[in-house]
Design an enzyme around this catalytic site. Structure first.
Site, PDB file in Angstrom:
ATOM      1  N   TYR A 274      61.716  39.725  32.482  1.00 39.88           N
ATOM      2  CA  TYR A 274      60.932  40.591  31.681  1.00 39.88           C
ATOM      3  C   TYR A 274      61.271  42.308  31.999  1.00 39.88           C
ATOM      4  O   TYR A 274      61.023  43.050  31.007  1.00 39.88           O
ATOM      5  CB  TYR A 274      59.385  40.132  31.657  1.00 39.88           C
ATOM      6  N   ALA A 310      66.769  34.533  26.702  1.00 39.08           N
ATOM      7  CA  ALA A 310      65.766  35.468  26.769  1.00 39.08           C
ATOM      8  C   ALA A 310      64.581  34.718  27.565  1.00 39.08           C
ATOM      9  O   ALA A 310      64.126  33.572  26.788  1.00 39.08           O
ATOM     10  CB  ALA A 310      65.515  36.347  25.747  1.00 39.08           C
ATOM     11  N   ASP A 311      63.868  35.271  28.343  1.00 40.04           N
ATOM     12  CA  ASP A 311      62.622  34.712  28.997  1.00 40.04           C
ATOM     13  C   ASP A 311      61.606  34.490  27.871  1.00 40.04           C
ATOM     14  O   ASP A 311      61.578  35.300  27.121  1.00 40.04           O
ATOM     15  CB  ASP A 311      62.078  35.623  30.226  1.00 40.04           C
ATOM     16  N   TRP A 312      60.565  33.561  28.138  1.00 42.05           N
ATOM     17  CA  TRP A 312      59.751  33.180  27.168  1.00 42.05           C
ATOM     18  C   TRP A 312      58.892  34.424  26.524  1.00 42.05           C
ATOM     19  O   TRP A 312      57.972  35.262  27.501  1.00 42.05           O
ATOM     20  CB  TRP A 312      58.536  31.977  27.728  1.00 42.05           C
TER      21      TRP A 312
END
Length: 603
Positions: A274, A310-312
């Site tokens: 992030y 992509a991260d959550w």
């Protein structure tokens, strides 16, 4: 067993054809909507007794698996929570049956965060539950044995396969260069070379037999590119106050070494974190939106050809554990969700974790803002992974009987138990020139704090007061600053030293009775006074009481070496560079420190 797959395109019956041909064949049959659904990878939970969970109120994100598969054309899910092995396998098969009944019958790919250790954080990893239990990744690093790491990952592979889990949202190869960061327990420590060596073995173990991903493999999603360790003030970018990653020591390149090793070892998926780089040559936007990082650095320079996820939760606002959660779109908060999605795709992202907004992709294609060829490029990678994992062929379904016999198998549990013992790190053992007090002998009278009395009674006579004891055993956790939010409270961050009242309480016990202190090092604790006054000091990275007692009583020898320095003060930590390893010139205990003593049966 599940019913056979209904008649679908020839790609399902022609496993002998090259993967590229099968991908092209299927891609040409897909609508834009069906393609768009592949770009989203969100959370899902099991229902009762192995059934699908159909209550939207209990579903993460408010959409059930049935809605996501049938209405949003999604086929990638991250399993939250736990159940028995049979229930997990039966639920997996029902989810696959649901997907098989769609127009093209594209199989589901199921992923998971780590679930073989002691961590219980819904944002980073789950308690082992029915799976074999091992030390945290830090503990594997403490043993420094690539063979052990490979065996661990192979065990993970076999247990995951049996219940249908095909993508590991790990290993985490960030370097623990900022001691305050809350996610250090999931790393291999602060050394880039050690991390690179062990992470490559981890990838090999998850892949299993052969040199390429196949039907008996679990794909590894390596995280968090380009290294999540250099967090400003040690704060985590799950939260807005931790959004900045900084490199005042000039060690940006140093953090790339483990990723290069993982790519060379055959990793097929990478997750950017992030955070946003500050004060570097790169755009000051989060890594998932950063074309210089994902295309220029990861793909073009390091040669990565796989899937970028992509991260959550980087696109849309949501709700986590009953609390509102803004999108982690650091540096691009001013953009609309659709604009963020387009920027991330143009940066090089192939898939979005924790999101279900397939309709935004469709709108971008229909409006001409996103070329369908760009969509096809990512979908092709995702479909190819499914084909290589055998999900279109023999690996679509699992056998619940095999799952029940495999998960938590006796030999897997025994291997995890041995790894816990091997990882324990003996930091001190009595005073210089005196007889070492460990291992303990006979049946001493023990006073316990933080340890199960029933377990300890198998080794010693447990007494209720320090005054009646020959020795005390005190188990501690690494200090941290509690945070206010429900989700936020799971991230143990902030100061690394005990508050003065708590430290005084600990030192009073150490002054009353000879005390063995066992501290779980989730992060590099600041414990100079405890280290000096304890009879002996033992570090663990996830170990049960029996493992600890086996080492204290010499039934097993400790082998661990510290995977990071233990700093001397908070002043030293705050003055340090978050990107630079091993900065202390006089640590309480140095990187690699670990004492030894012989034990009669250490294997």
């Amino acid at each position: 067993m599940p019913r056979p797959l209904a008649q679908k395109p020839l790609v399902y019956q022609q496993a002998h054809r090259p993967v590229a041909e099968r991908v092209t064949d299927l891609l040409h049959r897909m609508t834009v909507e069906e393609k768009a659904g592949q770009l989203f990878h969100t959370m899902v939970m099991t229902g009762e007794n192995g059934g699908l969970a159909d209550d939207p109120q209990r579903a993460p994100g408010g959409a059930t698996a049935r809605q996501m598969v049938l209405d949003r054309h999604m086929t990638h899910f991250n399993l939250l929570g736990s159940a028995g092995a049979r229930e997990m396998a039966e639920w997996h098969n029902r989810l696959q049956e649901l997907a098989a009944d769609t127009r093209l019958g594209i199989p589901v790919t199921l992923s998971t965060d780590p679930r073989h250790a002691f961590t219980d954080n819904p944002g980073t990893g789950m308690h082992a539950g029915p799976f074999s239990q091992w030390p945290e990744t830090l503990g594997l690093a403490a043993v420094r044995d690539a063979g052990l790491v490979r065996d661990f990952a192979d065990t993970v592979r076999r247990e995951y396969l049996s219940v249908g889990l095909r993508v590991a949202l790990h290993p985490q190869v960030d370097l623990a260069t900022e001691p305050r960061w809350s996610r250090i327990s999931g790393t291999f420590g602060e050394d880039a070379d050690l991390t690179a060596r062990l992470a490559a073995a981890y990838i090999e173990g998850l892949r299993g037999p052969g040199d390429e991903l196949g039907p008996d493999s679990v794909a590894a999603m390596v995280k968090h590119f380009p290294g999540g360790g250099p967090q400003k003030d040690g704060e985590d970018p799950h939260f807005p106050y931790g959004r900045e990653q900084v490199y005042p020591g000039g060690f940006f390149e140093h953090h790339l070494k483990p990723f290069a090793a993982c790519i060379a070892a055959g990793a097929t998926q990478v997750m950017p974190y992030y955070g946003m780089p500050v004060g570097t040559e790169y755009e000051e936007v989060a890594f998932g939106f950063n074309r210089g990082i994902l295309t220029g650095l990861l793909r073009e320079r390091l040669g990565f050809t796989g899937i970028v996820v992509a991260d959550w939760g980087v696109l849309t606002d949501g709700n986590v554990m009953g609390e509102p959660q803004a999108a982690r779109a650091w540096g691009v908060e001013h953009l609309t969700p659709k604009q963020r999605l387009l920027k991330a795709l143009n940066a090089g992202v192939d898939q979005f974790g924790g999101e279900t907004c397939y309709d935004m992709v469709v709108d971008l294609v229909r409006s001409g803002e996103l070329a369908e060829s760009r969509l096809d490029a990512s979908v092709s990678l995702l479909l190819a992974e499914k084909f290589r994992l055998g999900l279109f062929d023999e690996r679509r379904y699992v056998d619940p009987d095999v799952a029940e016999a495999t998960v938590g198998r006796a030999d897997f549990r025994a291997a995890g138990d041995r790894a816990q013992r091997r990882s324990l790190t003996l930091l001190t053992n009595g005073r210089a020139g005196a007889t070492a007090p460990l291992p303990l002998t006979g049946r001493p009278r023990l006073y316990l704090d933080g340890m199960d009395a029933g377990t300890a009674a198998e080794y010693a006579d447990v007494v209720p007061e320090p005054a009646a004891a020959d020795f005390a055993v005190l188990r501690l956790d690494t200090p941290y600053e509690p945070r206010p939010g429900v989700f936020e409270s799971f991230f143990r961050a902030g100061r690394l030293d005990f508050t003065q009242p708590r430290l005084d309480e600990i030192l009073r016990l150490l002054g009353r009775v000879p005390t063995v202190v066992v501290i779980r090092l989730e992060r590099p604790a600041i414990i100079p006074e405890i280290s000096e006054r304890a009879l002996a000091l033992l570090a663990d990275y996830g170990a049960d009481d029996r493992a600890v007692l086996d080492v204290l009583f010499g039934r097993f020898a400790p082998e661990g070496q510290l995977p990071f320095q233990l700093p001397r003060s908070m002043a030293e930590v705050t003055a340090g560079h978050p990107d630079q390893p091993q900065q202390s010139t006089a640590p309480v205990h140095a990187f690699g420190h670990g004492l030894r003593y012989a034990a009669p049966s250490s294997r």
